[in-house]
Scaffold this active site. Structure first.
Site, PDB file in Angstrom:
ATOM      1  N   GLU A 151       0.846  -1.190   0.000  1.00 38.04           N
ATOM      2  CA  GLU A 151       0.000   0.000   0.000  1.00 38.04           C
ATOM      3  C   GLU A 151       0.886   1.246   0.000  1.00 38.04           C
ATOM      4  O   GLU A 151       1.870   1.284   0.709  1.00 38.04           O
ATOM      5  CB  GLU A 151      -0.867  -0.052   1.277  1.00 38.04           C
ATOM      6  CG  GLU A 151      -1.825   1.082   1.411  1.00 38.04           C
ATOM      7  CD  GLU A 151      -2.647   1.280   0.160  1.00 38.04           C
ATOM      8  OE1 GLU A 151      -3.385   0.371  -0.207  1.00 38.04           O
ATOM      9  OE2 GLU A 151      -2.530   2.355  -0.465  1.00 38.04           O
ATOM     10  N   LEU A 153      -0.576   4.477   0.338  1.00 38.30           N
ATOM     11  CA  LEU A 153      -1.368   5.639   0.760  1.00 38.30           C
ATOM     12  C   LEU A 153      -0.656   6.424   1.852  1.00 38.30           C
ATOM     13  O   LEU A 153       0.128   5.884   2.628  1.00 38.30           O
ATOM     14  CB  LEU A 153      -2.757   5.211   1.234  1.00 38.30           C
ATOM     15  CG  LEU A 153      -2.929   4.333   2.473  1.00 38.30           C
ATOM     16  CD1 LEU A 153      -2.819   5.119   3.766  1.00 38.30           C
ATOM     17  CD2 LEU A 153      -4.281   3.660   2.402  1.00 38.30           C
ATOM     18  N   LYS A 204       8.136  -1.645  -1.862  1.00 40.50           N
ATOM     19  CA  LYS A 204       7.556  -0.866  -0.770  1.00 40.50           C
ATOM     20  C   LYS A 204       8.645  -0.269   0.129  1.00 40.50           C
ATOM     21  O   LYS A 204       8.668   0.924   0.424  1.00 40.50           O
ATOM     22  CB  LYS A 204       6.624  -1.773   0.044  1.00 40.50           C
ATOM     23  CG  LYS A 204       6.116  -1.183   1.315  1.00 40.50           C
ATOM     24  CD  LYS A 204       5.159  -0.036   1.067  1.00 40.50           C
ATOM     25  CE  LYS A 204       4.845   0.703   2.352  1.00 40.50           C
ATOM     26  NZ  LYS A 204       3.860   1.712   2.204  1.00 40.50           N
ATOM     27  N   PHE A 249       8.906  15.954  -1.440  1.00 40.96           N
ATOM     28  CA  PHE A 249       9.651  15.335  -0.336  1.00 40.96           C
ATOM     29  C   PHE A 249      11.019  15.971  -0.122  1.00 40.96           C
ATOM     30  O   PHE A 249      11.974  15.338   0.280  1.00 40.96           O
ATOM     31  CB  PHE A 249       9.734  13.810  -0.496  1.00 40.96           C
ATOM     32  CG  PHE A 249       8.491  13.176   0.060  1.00 40.96           C
ATOM     33  CD1 PHE A 249       7.304  13.264  -0.621  1.00 40.96           C
ATOM     34  CD2 PHE A 249       8.496  12.565   1.308  1.00 40.96           C
ATOM     35  CE1 PHE A 249       6.127  12.756  -0.079  1.00 40.96           C
ATOM     36  CE2 PHE A 249       7.330  12.045   1.860  1.00 40.96           C
ATOM     37  CZ  PHE A 249       6.137  12.152   1.154  1.00 40.96           C
ATOM     38  N   CYS A 260       5.413   4.972   9.602  1.00 42.49           N
ATOM     39  CA  CYS A 260       6.021   4.218   8.496  1.00 42.49           C
ATOM     40  C   CYS A 260       7.510   4.476   8.291  1.00 42.49           C
ATOM     41  O   CYS A 260       8.312   3.550   8.430  1.00 42.49           O
ATOM     42  CB  CYS A 260       5.270   4.522   7.211  1.00 42.49           C
ATOM     43  SG  CYS A 260       3.511   4.211   7.371  1.00 42.49           S
ATOM     44  N   LYS A 263      10.112   3.341  11.077  1.00 43.88           N
ATOM     45  CA  LYS A 263      10.181   1.884  11.289  1.00 43.88           C
ATOM     46  C   LYS A 263      10.611   1.149  10.011  1.00 43.88           C
ATOM     47  O   LYS A 263      11.363   0.182  10.074  1.00 43.88           O
ATOM     48  CB  LYS A 263       8.833   1.408  11.832  1.00 43.88           C
ATOM     49  CG  LYS A 263       8.046   0.428  11.022  1.00 43.88           C
ATOM     50  CD  LYS A 263       6.793   0.005  11.739  1.00 43.88           C
ATOM     51  CE  LYS A 263       5.562   0.001  10.855  1.00 43.88           C
ATOM     52  NZ  LYS A 263       5.548  -0.882   9.728  1.00 43.88           N
TER      53      LYS A 263
END
Ligand code: UGA
Length: 432
Positions: A151, A153, A204, A249, A260, A263
């Protein structure tokens, strides 16, 4: 398609609600009875713009259900999405126990072919672990496939990100199951990439770690700008025009927080070590991020003879705007550090105060930003909520005891603040 989503955190709840909105019959499952009761009453358990309305619509149309009964949900569904938490262990490694428990529950209830989809952020190899657990614990000779479908999002824009993702990554072990998931996502009409399972898992982590790297990189550039008399906003503008770099960013500030980036970066360092590789760059990214708050608090402290007894208004507590999430929020560290130095804090956040009261109980919570500024010896911006950008600064100045603003997110124009009679200390720009 009949779908169930196990875990009703940010990812699980939003995914389930959006799948229902696309016309699927969805059961969202959680073992937290209180949470499920709240959701059954149509009350979202997280703050996310647009979520409540979409939830109501799909509950009314009988496409969206909430349950604590994982077995029944598994039996009714063709695709089972695992979206439970993957917290870090003390050594940075990802704790997969929730995922593993869910895999065991699935195994006990699998009665015909099922697609099991890892939606949680899980290290490379987790797809294999889930497959082995189900293989070992299932009753009878039932077939299944395990897919990785990470994901992307962002909290605060979760519904929009799920409806309009820039890409959908499907890490599938065979064509048949890949096509099934393509079908599920087809109504979104977005770019889809089919890969093997391990590559999807890596996409990811590599994405989050790369974005975290951009943030720490620009924060170090901001440090240098402060000393060299350059302006980080102009530097980022100039860099961002280069399409190979892009401007996103690259917002210098107090560093990355949330559930997120911190970690996931730690977890990727750990994965690298597990495979005998080092990831020094990423380790430095984490270290730089950890230094942000101290640096900021030191800059605050040097403007006063002592912080003892001084009162600071703090604007913004959530780890970023449009969320009530305080996980790894910089506000907690800044406030605790100021409290240690015996300062007093009056804080305001548009939605995160209820959550904050549980974590930082010993401060004053205010009704609005103006109340937080009243009689303050300094005003500190931690989260760049839009409403702070449009404050009546004349009024703020009149309310404050000492008109000095420490801006951890660069939301104001230094020249304007100087004109208004403030002292203004921001990130990577000259103090005025
Ligand atoms: C992040 C990713 O952006 C999502 O793509 C991903 O799906 C998600 O993690 C996840 O893995 O679940 P999120 O943590 O919701 O999403 O928030 P971001 O908007 O990415 O912000 C993360 C942190 O970086 C925040 O503390 C934010 O203030 C900080 N940040 C962001 C900066 O300091 N500078 C920037 O330029 C951008």
């Amino acid at each position: 398609m009949n779908v169930c989503v196990i875990g009703t955190g940010y990812v699980g709840l939003v995914t389930g609600v959006v799948f229902a909105d696309l016309g699927n019959e969805v059961i969202c499952v959680d073992n937290d009875e209180k949470k499920i009761e709240t959701l059954k009453n149509g009350i979202p358990t997280i703050y996310e713009p647009g979520l409540e309305e979409m939830m109501h619509r799909n509950m009314q149309d009988a496409r969206l259900f909430f349950s604590t009964n994982i077995g029944e949900a598994v039996r009714k569904s063709e695709a089972i999405f695992i979206a439970v938490g993957t917290p870090p262990k003390d050594n940075g490694e990802t704790d997969l126990s929730y995922v593993e428990n869910v895999a065991r529950e699935i195994a006990l209830n699998i009665d015909r072919y099922k697609i099991i989809v890892n939606k949680s952020t899980v290290p490379i190899g987790t797809g294999d672990i889930v497959r082995e657990i189900i293989e070992k614990n299932k009753k009878g000779n039932v077939d299944f496939d395990v897919v990785s479908n990470p994901e992307f999002l962002k909290e605060g824009t979760a519904i929009n990100d799920t409806l309009y993702p820039e890409r959908i990554v499907i890490g599938a072990p065979n064509k048949h199951v890949a096509m099934k998931l393509l079908e599920l996502y087809a109504p979104l009409e977005r770019l889809m990439l089919i890969t093997d399972v391990a590559s999807a898992e890596m996409i990811k982590y590599a994405s989050n770690a790369f974005l975290a790297t951009k943030i720490s990189f620009i924060n170090v550039i901001a440090n240098i700008c402060e000393k060299a008399g350059a302006d980080i906003s102009l530097v980022v503008k100039g860099m961002g025009y280069d399409s190979r770099i892009g401007a996103s960013f690259l917002q210098a500030g107090l560093g990355f927080g949330g559930s997120c980036f911190p970690k996931d970066a730690q977890s990727l360092v750990h994965t690298a070590q597990k495979f005998g590789e080092n990831f020094n760059i990423l380790e430095e990214v984490i270290k730089e991020n950890d230094k942000r708050v101290n640096r900021f608090v030191e800059r605050i402290a040097e403007k006063y003879d002592t912080l003892e007894g001084k009162t600071f208004g703090v604007l913004g507590l959530a780890f970023k705007p449009n969320t009530d999430d305080l996980r790894e929020a910089k506000s907690i560290k800044v406030i605790n550090s100021l409290l240690e130095k015996k300062a007093k804090i009056k804080a305001y956040d548009p939605v995160a105060m209820e959550n904050a009261k549980k974590i930082i109980p010993n401060i004053t919570y205010c009704k609005n930003a103006y109340e937080a500024a009243e009689k303050a010896d300094g005003l500190i911006i931690i989260t760049e909520w839009n409403e702070f950008k449009f404050l009546n600064l004349d009024k703020v100045k009149k309310l404050m005891k000492n008109p000095i603003i420490f801006d951890g997110r660069n939301i104001y124009d230094p020249n304007k603040l100087k004109r208004l009679g403030f002292r203004y200390i921001s990130i990577g720009r000259k103090e005025v």
